[in-house]
Design a protein around this motif. Structure first.
Motif, short mmCIF file in Angstrom:
data_model
loop_
_atom_site.label_atom_id
_atom_site.label_comp_id
_atom_site.label_asym_id
_atom_site.label_seq_id
_atom_site.Cartn_x
_atom_site.Cartn_y
_atom_site.Cartn_z
N ASP A 1 0.82 -1.21 0.00
CA ASP A 1 0.00 0.00 0.00
C ASP A 1 0.85 1.26 0.00
O ASP A 1 0.45 2.28 -0.55
CB ASP A 1 -0.96 0.00 1.19
CG ASP A 1 -2.27 0.71 0.85
OD1 ASP A 1 -2.93 0.29 -0.12
OD2 ASP A 1 -2.60 1.70 1.52
N VAL A 2 2.03 1.20 0.62
CA VAL A 2 2.94 2.35 0.55
C VAL A 2 3.39 2.57 -0.89
O VAL A 2 3.48 3.71 -1.37
CB VAL A 2 4.16 2.13 1.47
CG1 VAL A 2 5.24 3.16 1.19
CG2 VAL A 2 3.74 2.21 2.94
N GLU A 3 3.64 1.48 -1.61
CA GLU A 3 4.02 1.61 -3.02
C GLU A 3 2.87 2.18 -3.84
O GLU A 3 3.08 3.00 -4.75
CB GLU A 3 4.44 0.24 -3.57
CG GLU A 3 4.96 0.26 -5.00
CD GLU A 3 6.28 0.99 -5.15
OE1 GLU A 3 6.79 1.04 -6.29
OE2 GLU A 3 6.82 1.53 -4.16
N ARG A 4 1.65 1.77 -3.53
CA ARG A 4 0.48 2.34 -4.20
C ARG A 4 0.43 3.85 -4.00
O ARG A 4 0.24 4.62 -4.96
CB ARG A 4 -0.81 1.71 -3.65
CG ARG A 4 -2.09 2.41 -4.14
CD ARG A 4 -3.33 1.86 -3.44
NE ARG A 4 -3.40 2.26 -2.03
CZ ARG A 4 -3.91 3.42 -1.61
NH1 ARG A 4 -4.37 4.32 -2.48
NH2 ARG A 4 -3.96 3.70 -0.31
N LEU A 5 0.62 4.30 -2.77
CA LEU A 5 0.57 5.73 -2.48
C LEU A 5 1.70 6.48 -3.19
O LEU A 5 1.49 7.59 -3.72
CB LEU A 5 0.67 5.96 -0.97
CG LEU A 5 -0.57 5.60 -0.14
CD1 LEU A 5 -0.26 5.76 1.35
CD2 LEU A 5 -1.74 6.49 -0.53
N ARG A 6 2.89 5.90 -3.16
CA ARG A 6 4.03 6.57 -3.81
C ARG A 6 3.76 6.77 -5.30
O ARG A 6 3.94 7.89 -5.82
CB ARG A 6 5.30 5.74 -3.64
CG ARG A 6 6.54 6.38 -4.29
CD ARG A 6 7.74 5.46 -4.26
NE ARG A 6 7.61 4.34 -5.17
CZ ARG A 6 7.88 4.42 -6.48
NH1 ARG A 6 8.28 5.56 -7.03
NH2 ARG A 6 7.77 3.35 -7.24
N ILE A 7 3.34 5.73 -5.98
CA ILE A 7 3.14 5.82 -7.42
C ILE A 7 2.00 6.78 -7.76
O ILE A 7 2.13 7.63 -8.65
CB ILE A 7 2.86 4.42 -8.00
CG1 ILE A 7 4.14 3.57 -7.92
CG2 ILE A 7 2.36 4.50 -9.43
CD1 ILE A 7 3.95 2.13 -8.30
N TYR A 8 0.90 6.69 -7.04
CA TYR A 8 -0.23 7.57 -7.33
C TYR A 8 0.15 9.04 -7.14
O TYR A 8 -0.17 9.89 -7.97
CB TYR A 8 -1.43 7.22 -6.45
CG TYR A 8 -2.59 8.17 -6.59
CD1 TYR A 8 -3.31 8.25 -7.78
CD2 TYR A 8 -2.94 9.02 -5.55
CE1 TYR A 8 -4.36 9.15 -7.92
CE2 TYR A 8 -3.99 9.92 -5.68
CZ TYR A 8 -4.70 9.98 -6.86
OH TYR A 8 -5.74 10.87 -7.00
N ASN A 9 0.84 9.33 -6.05
CA ASN A 9 1.24 10.71 -5.80
C ASN A 9 2.21 11.22 -6.85
O ASN A 9 2.14 12.39 -7.26
CB ASN A 9 1.84 10.83 -4.40
CG ASN A 9 0.80 10.98 -3.31
OD1 ASN A 9 0.43 12.08 -2.94
ND2 ASN A 9 0.30 9.86 -2.81
N GLU A 10 3.10 10.38 -7.32
CA GLU A 10 4.03 10.81 -8.35
C GLU A 10 3.32 11.01 -9.68
O GLU A 10 3.66 11.93 -10.44
CB GLU A 10 5.17 9.80 -8.48
CG GLU A 10 6.12 9.82 -7.29
CD GLU A 10 7.32 8.91 -7.47
OE1 GLU A 10 7.40 8.21 -8.50
OE2 GLU A 10 8.19 8.90 -6.57
N VAL A 11 2.34 10.18 -10.01
CA VAL A 11 1.55 10.38 -11.23
C VAL A 11 0.85 11.73 -11.19
O VAL A 11 0.89 12.51 -12.15
CB VAL A 11 0.52 9.24 -11.41
CG1 VAL A 11 -0.53 9.61 -12.45
CG2 VAL A 11 1.21 7.95 -11.83
#
Length: 322
Positions: free
Chosen positions: A112-122
């Motif tokens: 879920d941390v990876e999900r947050l990181r990728i979404y925020n960078e997008v």
């Protein structure tokens, strides 16, 4: 990626835009020069190249520090920042694709941390990329750089007129710098009724999700659930972004063609003994360039040579979601 408009449930709400569209002229910095000789146009079609890359039909350009010193090279500062943001966004898109298609088992918190990181960078890089596209084109106009250099995407879409704001007791009218660019090419309506709504949505997401201290809370769950949520959230942003690029592609194409025609005529004048500094040019977008000493006829060199010197190509593993 699809070339269609986003699905109705993902379409951003329409907003009434009230910013006026000021007329502008091109300035000498719209072109690249070697001494008195005009050799090209001083911007790269960032949106066009990004859209082609997302469809796996092209490479992204690279403009480096070494290119700044090249004879006849680009002198547009937003060209260099824009190509860097293009490459960063491409890496984020690839990371998104790798994450949502991965089937390996991850710990719930890690997933879920990876999900947050990728979404925020997008969200962050799509907004920053849009800003660079607009500012690169504005740099070619006579509009003072202080009017847009430090403005956010939201302020480029609509902001108070700086002249009116200085006059005490008056409520300033709103100005749209994006609308100013679209206006001479008859693109106002499609920008105001579509592209600007998508830009507004991206800007609001950036401000609420990725630019400040506020962020979604980690929600540990099975890795495939976090991947599915990441896919849904990122695809909604990228589908709108991809469609928005089609509008910017039209704008870039029309500005390139307009400047190429004017540049050809300026160079024709130079070859007939009229130095650029003595020509007293009035370069109005969308209006035919005229000069009393402009001879009939056209130059014979290939337009692709004049239009732009393509920077080094770069293809950062363009594996994208289908």
């Amino acid at each position: 990626m699809s070339d269609q408009k986003p699905k109705s449930d993902a379409r951003p709400p329409h907003r009434d835009w009230h910013g006026t569209h000021h007329t502008f002229a091109y300035r000498a910095q719209a072109f690249r020069w070697i001494g008195p000789e005009l050799v090209g146009i001083n911007f790269i079609p960032l949106a066009t190249d990004m859209r082609a890359w997302l469809m796996q039909r092209g490479q992204l350009p690279v403009a480096t520090l070494a290119d700044k010193d090249a004879s006849g090279g680009y002198r547009n500062p937003f060209t260099f920042s824009g190509t860097s943001l293009s490459l960063l966004l491409a890496r984020v898109v690839n990371a998104y694709h790798d994450f949502v298609t991965d089937t390996s088992d991850l710990e719930p918190v890690e997933a879920d941390v990876e999900r947050l990181r990728i979404y925020n960078e997008v969200v962050l890089y799509t907004a920053r990329f849009c800003e660079s596209v607009v500012k690169q084109l504005l740099h070619c106009t006579h509009l003072p750089e202080k009017r847009y250099e430090r403005k956010s995407l939201g302020e480029l879409l609509e902001s108070p007129c700086p002249t009116c704001r200085k006059e005490s007791g008056k409520k300033p009218h709103m100005v749209s710098l994006v609308g100013c660019l679209a206006h001479p090419f008859s693109l106002c309506l499609e920008f105001e009724h579509c592209a600007m709504d998508h830009m507004d949505m991206v800007n609001k997401l950036r401000n609420s999700q990725a630019a400040h201290s506020g962020i979604q809370t980690v929600n540990p769950r099975a890795a495939d659930v976090s991947r599915a949520q990441c896919d849904k959230d990122c695809r909604e942003v990228l589908d709108g972004f991809f469609h928005m690029l089609s509008h910017f592609e039209k704008l870039e194409e029309r500005m390139l063609n307009d400047l190429a025609e004017k540049g050809e005529q300026i160079e024709l004048l130079r070859l007939n003994g009229v130095p650029a500094e003595e020509a007293n040019y009035e370069l109005i977008p969308g209006r035919r360039f005229e000069h009393p000493r402009l001879p009939r006829g056209r130059l014979s060199w290939p337009g692709t040579i004049f239009l732009r010197l393509q920077p080094q190509g770069f293809d950062p593993e363009p594996e994208l979601p289908k």
